[in-house]
Design a protein around this motif. Structure first.
Motif, PDB file in Angstrom:
ATOM      1  N   UNK A 169       0.870  -1.174   0.000  1.00 48.74           N
ATOM      2  CA  UNK A 169       0.000   0.000   0.000  1.00 48.74           C
ATOM      3  C   UNK A 169       0.905   1.221   0.000  1.00 48.74           C
ATOM      4  N   UNK A 170       0.703   2.069  -0.997  1.00 51.34           N
ATOM      5  CA  UNK A 170       1.543   3.243  -1.164  1.00 51.34           C
ATOM      6  C   UNK A 170       0.774   4.489  -0.750  1.00 51.34           C
ATOM      7  N   UNK A 171       1.519   5.450  -0.234  1.00 50.93           N
ATOM      8  CA  UNK A 171       0.924   6.721   0.144  1.00 50.93           C
ATOM      9  C   UNK A 171       0.772   7.652  -1.048  1.00 50.93           C
ATOM     10  N   UNK A 172       0.338   8.880  -0.778  1.00 52.28           N
ATOM     11  CA  UNK A 172       0.143   9.860  -1.848  1.00 52.28           C
ATOM     12  C   UNK A 172       1.446  10.199  -2.545  1.00 52.28           C
ATOM     13  N   UNK A 173       2.521  10.139  -1.803  1.00 51.76           N
ATOM     14  CA  UNK A 173       3.817  10.454  -2.394  1.00 51.76           C
ATOM     15  C   UNK A 173       4.492   9.269  -3.056  1.00 51.76           C
ATOM     16  N   UNK A 174       3.820   8.142  -3.111  1.00 52.28           N
ATOM     17  CA  UNK A 174       4.391   6.957  -3.743  1.00 52.28           C
ATOM     18  C   UNK A 174       5.254   6.127  -2.822  1.00 52.28           C
ATOM     19  N   UNK A 175       5.308   6.492  -1.535  1.00 53.31           N
ATOM     20  CA  UNK A 175       6.123   5.729  -0.600  1.00 53.31           C
ATOM     21  C   UNK A 175       5.308   4.577  -0.004  1.00 53.31           C
ATOM     22  N   UNK A 176       6.014   3.500   0.375  1.00 51.48           N
ATOM     23  CA  UNK A 176       5.367   2.330   0.961  1.00 51.48           C
ATOM     24  C   UNK A 176       4.966   2.637   2.404  1.00 51.48           C
ATOM     25  N   UNK A 177       3.673   2.475   2.714  1.00 53.98           N
ATOM     26  CA  UNK A 177       3.183   2.819   4.043  1.00 53.98           C
ATOM     27  C   UNK A 177       2.629   1.609   4.781  1.00 53.98           C
ATOM     28  N   UNK A 178       2.187   0.563   4.058  1.00 50.75           N
ATOM     29  CA  UNK A 178       1.598  -0.595   4.740  1.00 50.75           C
ATOM     30  C   UNK A 178       1.479  -1.738   3.719  1.00 50.75           C
ATOM     31  N   UNK A 179       1.040  -2.877   4.188  1.00 46.88           N
ATOM     32  CA  UNK A 179       0.773  -4.007   3.301  1.00 46.88           C
ATOM     33  C   UNK A 179      -0.607  -4.567   3.635  1.00 46.88           C
ATOM     34  N   UNK A 180      -1.285  -5.102   2.615  1.00 46.66           N
ATOM     35  CA  UNK A 180      -2.610  -5.679   2.800  1.00 46.66           C
ATOM     36  C   UNK A 180      -2.555  -7.166   2.431  1.00 46.66           C
ATOM     37  N   UNK A 181      -3.111  -7.977   3.316  1.00 49.13           N
ATOM     38  CA  UNK A 181      -3.110  -9.418   3.090  1.00 49.13           C
ATOM     39  C   UNK A 181      -4.237  -9.791   2.135  1.00 49.13           C
TER      40      UNK A 181
END
Length: 494
Positions: free
Chosen positions: A133-145
């Motif tokens: 899961x990427x944030x608005x800036x394209x950075x990785x913020x979380x993962x979804x199973x």
């Protein structure tokens, strides 16, 4: 077009028939005509008939040409139709083959999916498929199973929620999300293996993660909490064991020092009274030997001999004790020269014996303690001379050979030999295969040889048979080079 020649032919036929009927039936007067040729009407009919025939032939030729052209077109169309039919058949077979392959592929995919699902559901390790899961800036913020197998609950505990559709932060709010690991996983093409610690449950997991696609990865994990705790317990036990070993080592070193002092003290304390007994018996034999009875003189002789044997045994024990404890002074040692010089010394003790000594020239130089290796040479040659004393001619051979990159030295004699079944007993302390009446000794020589060679990283063994001699083989771990043949006397002595 066929009607034109038919009409013309009908007209000519009518004219011809008319002229014929008029003259035959007598209907009306005939016009005068010459008697020597046909009538004009008759000729016109014949010409018309010929024209009709010619037109008919032309028509038939034109029709035949058209028929041939149509036949050729029909043949070409038929050939083209056959080609099309052939292409159609090939396309049909190809489509059928592709359809069969597609159906087989579908069946394989169905079977593979069933196997995957069976493996996914029944595997013992936990397995999850997740997406970043990427944030608005394209950075990785979380993962979804995306999916999780039933073993996830078995590995992480019954209180673990159903991970499907949940993010890591939702499923494990108290745990740290190691985004650096997931980032490296997405950026690399190879799998990653790492350990994770679940602080809320104090569980440890080993995780094998791999990238499935650019936005999808899988992770298989196993609970290793028991192993980690066992590892900690083993580490603690090792520390305790090391402490105990250190303590036992100190105690052993102190005991060895005390034993060494005791050995020297006992050896001197034992030698002193033995030498006194030997001295007194010598004085008694010299001063009162003439007045003693024969039995008394023999008893005195046995006493002196026993004292000498005991002193020799004490010296051998000291030598064995020294060989086991002494530090090595390593230096290049010429074994060939050492065997040569030791044999020269020992042969002086047997001036009346016929001895043939064979020594290989070019014996390798070894790296070892000269004094200890000399003790090995003395013991081996002494045994060879001792157990060949009843031969009319003693033959002793010293040499070496190479086997599998290892240099093996040997000392061979033609003595009384031994039973091969008892070969291992020859290297046991005080173990002898012959009685002292036959051959003197204390059963310490080969034990000392074994201790010295083991200290040098080598080994020793013996082969032989009854009344067929014996061969002692030994190795030394450090071999410098082959010695110059001039360094050893070599040759034979008789």
């Amino acid at each position: 077009m066929l009607s034109v020649p038919i009409i013309m032919y009908a007209a000519s036929y009518a004219l011809f028939s008319k002229s014929t009927s008029s003259s035959t039936l007598g209907v009306g007067p005939l016009p005068p005509h010459p008697t020597n040729g046909p009538s004009i009407l008759h000729i016109a009919g014949i010409l018309l008939l010929l024209a009709t025939l010619a037109a008919t032939l032309i028509f038939l030729s034109v029709s035949l040409m058209k028929a041939n052209r149509m036949n050729r077109e029909l043949t070409a169309r038929q050939a083209e139709l056959m080609k099309l039919n052939k292409r159609y058949s090939m396309a049909k077979r190809k489509l059928e083959s592709q359809f069969d392959k597609l159906r087989q592929t579908q069946m394989n995919l169905t079977a593979s999916e069933e196997k995957y699902r069976l493996l996914f559901d029944r595997m013992l390790n936990g397995f999850v498929i997740a997406e970043p899961i990427f944030g608005d800036g394209g950075e990785l913020v979380d993962v979804r199973f995306i999916s999780a197998n039933p073993a996830v609950i078995k590995q992480s505990g019954p209180d673990t929620p159903d991970l499907t559709g949940m993010t890591f932060s939702q499923a494990f709010p108290q745990e740290e999300l190691h985004l650096d690991i997931y980032r490296r996983l997405l950026e690399s093409d190879g799998p990653l293996c790492f350990e994770l610690h679940e602080t809320s449950k104090d569980n440890y997991y080993v995780v094998h993660a791999f990238k499935i696609s650019d936005n999808l990865y899988g992770a298989m994990f196993e609970n290793i909490t028991r192993y980690k705790r066992a590892e900690g317990e083993i580490r603690r036990l090792n520390q305790d064991l090391e402490a105990q070993v250190d303590e036992r080592t100190r105690e052993l070193q102190e005991a060895l020092k005390e034993l060494e002092a005791f050995t020297y003290a006992v050896s001197h304390d034992l030698k002193a009274p033995l030498r006194a007994i030997e001295g007194y018996t010598t004085i008694l034999q010299e001063d009162y030997g003439a007045s003693m009875e024969t039995d008394a003189r023999e008893m005195m002789l046995h006493i002196r001999r026993s004292c000498g044997d005991m002193i020799g045994l004490i010296d051998r024990l000291l030598q064995y004790s020294t060989a086991a404890r002494a530090e090595l002074c390593m230096e290049p040692t010429d074994l060939g020269g050492m065997f040569d010089s030791v044999f020269r010394e020992l042969s002086l003790l047997y001036p009346n014996r016929r001895i043939r000594f064979q020594l290989d020239s070019g014996m390798p130089v070894v790296y070892g303690d000269k004094m200890m290796l000399r003790a090995v040479v003395v013991n081996l040659l002494s045994n060879a001379l001792k157990y060949t004393q009843y031969r009319l001619q003693t033959v002793i051979e010293v040499g070496y050979r190479q086997s599998e990159g290892e240099i093996i030295f040997f000392v061979r004699d033609n003595g009384v030999g031994f039973d091969p079944k008892e070969a291992d007993q020859l290297f046991s302390l005080f173990r002898r295969l012959h009685s002292p009446v036959e051959f003197e000794g204390h059963g310490i020589g080969l034990v000392t040889v074994k201790a010295i060679l083991q200290k040098h990283g080598g080994r020793v063994w013996i082969e032989g048979a009854r009344d067929a001699g014996a061969t002692v083989y030994f190795t030394v771990s450090g071999t410098v080079a082959e010695a110059n043949p001039k360094m050893t006397a070599g040759g034979q002595y008789a």
